[in-house]
Enzyme design. Structure first.
Site, PDB file in Angstrom:
ATOM      1  N   TYR A  16       0.843  -1.201   0.000  1.00 55.71           N
ATOM      2  CA  TYR A  16       0.000   0.000   0.000  1.00 55.71           C
ATOM      3  C   TYR A  16       0.878   1.250   0.000  1.00 55.71           C
ATOM      4  CZ  TYR A  16      -3.535  -3.056   2.330  1.00 55.71           C
ATOM      5  OH  TYR A  16      -4.408  -4.046   2.686  1.00 55.71           O
ATOM      6  N   HIS A  58     -10.196   1.826   2.538  1.00 56.94           N
ATOM      7  CA  HIS A  58      -9.741   2.662   3.659  1.00 56.94           C
ATOM      8  C   HIS A  58     -10.132   4.118   3.443  1.00 56.94           C
ATOM      9  CE1 HIS A  58      -6.298  -0.442   4.431  1.00 56.94           C
ATOM     10  NE2 HIS A  58      -7.467  -0.872   4.842  1.00 56.94           N
ATOM     11  N   ASN A 101      -3.698   0.651   8.486  1.00 55.56           N
ATOM     12  CA  ASN A 101      -5.138   0.427   8.316  1.00 55.56           C
ATOM     13  C   ASN A 101      -5.866   1.321   9.315  1.00 55.56           C
ATOM     14  OD1 ASN A 101      -3.358  -1.959   8.038  1.00 55.56           O
ATOM     15  ND2 ASN A 101      -5.099  -2.791   6.948  1.00 55.56           N
TER      16      ASN A 101
HETATM   17  C1  ABL Z   1      -7.553  -4.311   5.015  1.00 61.46           C
HETATM   18  O1  ABL Z   1      -7.373  -3.294   5.664  1.00 61.46           O
HETATM   19  C2  ABL Z   1      -8.176  -4.215   3.686  1.00 61.46           C
HETATM   20  O2  ABL Z   1      -9.249  -3.319   3.707  1.00 61.46           O
HETATM   21  C3  ABL Z   1      -8.645  -5.543   3.117  1.00 61.46           C
HETATM   22  O3  ABL Z   1      -8.830  -5.346   1.753  1.00 61.46           O
HETATM   23  C4  ABL Z   1      -7.666  -6.665   3.410  1.00 61.46           C
HETATM   24  O4  ABL Z   1      -8.159  -7.927   3.037  1.00 61.46           O
HETATM   25  C5  ABL Z   1      -7.461  -6.727   4.910  1.00 61.46           C
HETATM   26  N1  ABL Z   1      -7.143  -5.487   5.493  1.00 61.46           N
HETATM   27  C6  ABL Z   1      -6.364  -7.722   5.284  1.00 61.46           C
HETATM   28  O5  ABL Z   1      -5.137  -7.246   4.895  1.00 61.46           O
HETATM   29  C7  ABL Z   1      -8.146  -8.326   1.667  1.00 61.46           C
HETATM   30  C8  ABL Z   1      -8.284  -9.840   1.580  1.00 61.46           C
HETATM   31  O6  ABL Z   1      -7.172 -10.472   2.158  1.00 61.46           O
HETATM   32  C9  ABL Z   1      -8.433 -10.256   0.129  1.00 61.46           C
HETATM   33  O7  ABL Z   1      -8.646 -11.653   0.014  1.00 61.46           O
HETATM   34  C10 ABL Z   1      -9.588  -9.506  -0.506  1.00 61.46           C
HETATM   35  O8  ABL Z   1      -9.701  -9.803  -1.886  1.00 61.46           O
HETATM   36  C11 ABL Z   1      -9.377  -8.010  -0.340  1.00 61.46           C
HETATM   37  O9  ABL Z   1      -9.247  -7.709   1.027  1.00 61.46           O
HETATM   38  C12 ABL Z   1     -10.551  -7.204  -0.888  1.00 61.46           C
HETATM   39  O10 ABL Z   1     -10.277  -5.820  -0.825  1.00 61.46           O
END
Ligand code: ABL
Length: 538
Positions: free
Chosen positions: A396, A477, A515
């Site tokens: 990110y 986010h 996050n």
């Molecule tokens: C986050 O902060 C993100 O918003 C998510 O997108 C992320 O999870 C989680 N944390 C974990 O890091 C991902 C999934 O692991 C993927 O399988 C999925 O396709 C993706 O979110 C979708 O945005």
């Protein structure tokens, strides 16, 4: 019944608000458009392997990767991005990654007023007290499914990274890595639901209603008089009034809050005109003379652009790519979790996080965050590969991102939509992220038996990033649509109103370093303290 405070939305912002306002003795109602989540909130969506328990898919952290398939009724159907429409909001369906805010998160450079920059530590302390983080979520103290950690050590140590417990030193975010930190406790999803909501519910002056959709805020010029909903049990025609000095707290999230403002005649003219053209919504708009069209609601939004790299290494257990976790989990892991809420299911899929500061071509510093998990969403590769040895690094771009987009409503349903994508509108963001990705890839080349399978050797990194599907850049986010200093003032009061406040991610003016859920709750702590201290309230 009239209320002192009506809170719209049961996500992290709304639940912190509910607890703090009810603790202060105010008469508080919280309305949530969705329904229950965890067992404690009335949820009953228990995976077949946990039949006979109250452990819902929302309680069990290890069910996180199953949130993206099947009947995903918890996602808001009128938002074209992932948003949680159930109690707990996004915190009930996310991976639970949880970072204490940093100085940079509240810096003046990121758009914060000095009253926030100078005082935020007090409120972070309140948050930590209610909801401490853990990077070792299984109550037996053993780490599970951590094969990616030593592999990441071999990539990051030669780059000059140091290992650490990330939340022990939130401001150290340059060349640092550690185990992922979560808001889980007792082997279960915890977050604002098992803390703030739990205590709010014990108070007789607090009530809440599920399945209650707020369409608009009723006002007489600058004075808010109540909230219009679809729940006729709460008032005639679903209208809920405020007490004479009452206030509304809008916590409907980065998409929901702008949507409700537009439907209340607050925001850019083109959005209010869409509402005015809708026969169902138009009658609830105030007269045109009262529209507040100078507020940039929906503008200035940010979301982290993110790119996935997929690798294989023989030491990795990709956990069957999380496919059987709902219907047919590994028997020993399921049995262990049912017995003591320990093991693989006590954590979610992310296992390692790292950060690094990067200089951009424009001379600005931007931070890069990495999130590492066993398994993958999709692989495009010319190589043969062993799917049970794949892991993903999601990279990110965070603090320092300059790109911004716009959120608005879609004309048909009046749902909230992305009008302008917020990723890579400034080419300096993309160049910086490509630089960071290249550094990781270069170091990975020196790790024995480690293979980068996506992008493979038929695709350059630049082409991979250039051709990345825009929706896959989405990190969920979203911040900025009601930025402090632009739409709300330093007390989170909507400019031009006397008693409408916003307490959710949309007031955050720039992306956080990690996050954002921790920051959202810390902002709510400070916001509610300000609101309670403000003269003129109930
Ligand atoms: C986050 O902060 C993100 O918003 C998510 O997108 C992320 O999870 C989680 N944390 C974990 O890091 C991902 C999934 O692991 C993927 O399988 C999925 O396709 C993706 O979110 C979708 O945005």
């Amino acid at each position: 019944t009239p209320y002192d405070y009506i809170i719209i939305g049961g996500g992290p912002g709304g639940l912190v608000s509910a607890d703090r306002l009810s603790a202060a003795g105010k008469k508080v109602l919280l309305v949530e458009r969705g329904g229950p989540s965890t067992g404690e909130t009335g949820g009953t969506d228990v995976p077949p392997w946990a039949n006979g328990t109250s452990l819902t898919r929302f309680d069990i952290p290890g069910e996180f990767q199953a949130m993206f398939s099947g009947n995903t009724y918890w996602f808001c159907k009128d938002v074209n991005s992932f948003a949680g429409c159930l109690v707990g909001g996004g915190s009930s369906i996310n991976g639970g990654l949880y970072w204490y805010p940093t100085d940079a998160d509240y810096s003046a450079a990121n758009g914060w007023p000095t009253s926030w920059t100078n005082n935020f530590n007090t409120y972070t302390a309140l948050l930590k007290n209610r909801l401490p983080s853990t990077d070792n979520p299984s109550p037996d103290g053993i780490r599970y499914l951590e094969q990616t950690y030593p592999v990441m050590q071999s990539i990051l140590n030669p780059m000059g990274y140091q290992a650490g417990t990330i939340n022990n030193n939130p401001n150290f975010k340059d060349h640092v890595y550690g185990y992922s930190a979560y808001n889980f406790q007792e082997g279960k999803r915890w977050g604002p639901v098992a803390t703030y909501f739990r205590t709010a519910k014990t108070r007789p002056n607090f009530s809440y209603a599920y399945w209650t959709y707020a369409t608009s805020i009723a006002r007489n010029g600058s004075l808010i008089t109540g909230v219009q909903t679809n729940n006729t049990a709460l008032g005639p025609n679903g209208f809920i009034p405020l007490t004479p000095k009452g206030r509304v707290i809008l916590s409907a999230g980065s998409f929901g809050s702008p949507r409700i403002l537009f439907q209340s005649g607050i925001g850019p003219l083109d959005q209010i005109q869409l509402v005015a053209a809708n026969p169902t919504a138009a009658p609830f708009l105030p007269p045109q003379s009262q529209w507040l069209t100078t507020l940039p609601v929906g503008y200035n939004v940010q979301d982290n652009p993110s790119i996935n790299l997929m690798f294989t290494h023989p030491s990795i257990d990709a956990y069957d790519n999380w496919a059987p976790i709902l219907d047919d989990p590994r028997p020993a892991d399921a049995a262990q979790y049912l017995k003591s809420q320990t093991g693989v299911f006590a954590g979610s899929s992310p296992k390692v996080n790292f950060w690094q500061a990067l200089g951009g071509p424009d001379g600005k510093t931007r931070y890069m965050q990495g999130t590492v998990r066993p398994g993958f969403d999709s692989v495009t590769t010319a190589y043969p590969y062993n799917a049970s040895q794949v892991f993903s690094i999601t990279v990110y771009l965070s603090t320092g991102v300059t790109s911004r987009g716009r959120i608005g409503i879609s004309s048909s349903q009046l749902g909230a939509s992305i009008l302008t994508n917020p990723w890579f509108t400034d080419p300096n963001d993309k160049a910086t992220l490509v630089n960071g990705l290249q550094q990781i890839i270069n170091s990975a080349k020196n790790v024995p038996q480690l293979t980068l399978i996506t992008p493979d050797n038929t695709t350059t990194l630049q082409d991979y990033v250039d051709n990345y599907p825009p929706t896959s850049l989405n990190s969920n986010h979203w911040v900025g649509a009601n930025s402090i200093g632009k739409v709300v003032d330093s007390n989170l009061l909507v400019n031009g109103t006397s008693n409408l406040f916003i307490v959710d991610a949309s007031v955050i003016p720039s992306l956080a370093t990690g996050n954002p859920q921790g920051l959202v709750m810390a902002v709510a702590e400070q916001g509610i303290a300000n609101i309670l201290a403000l003269a003129g309230g109930p």
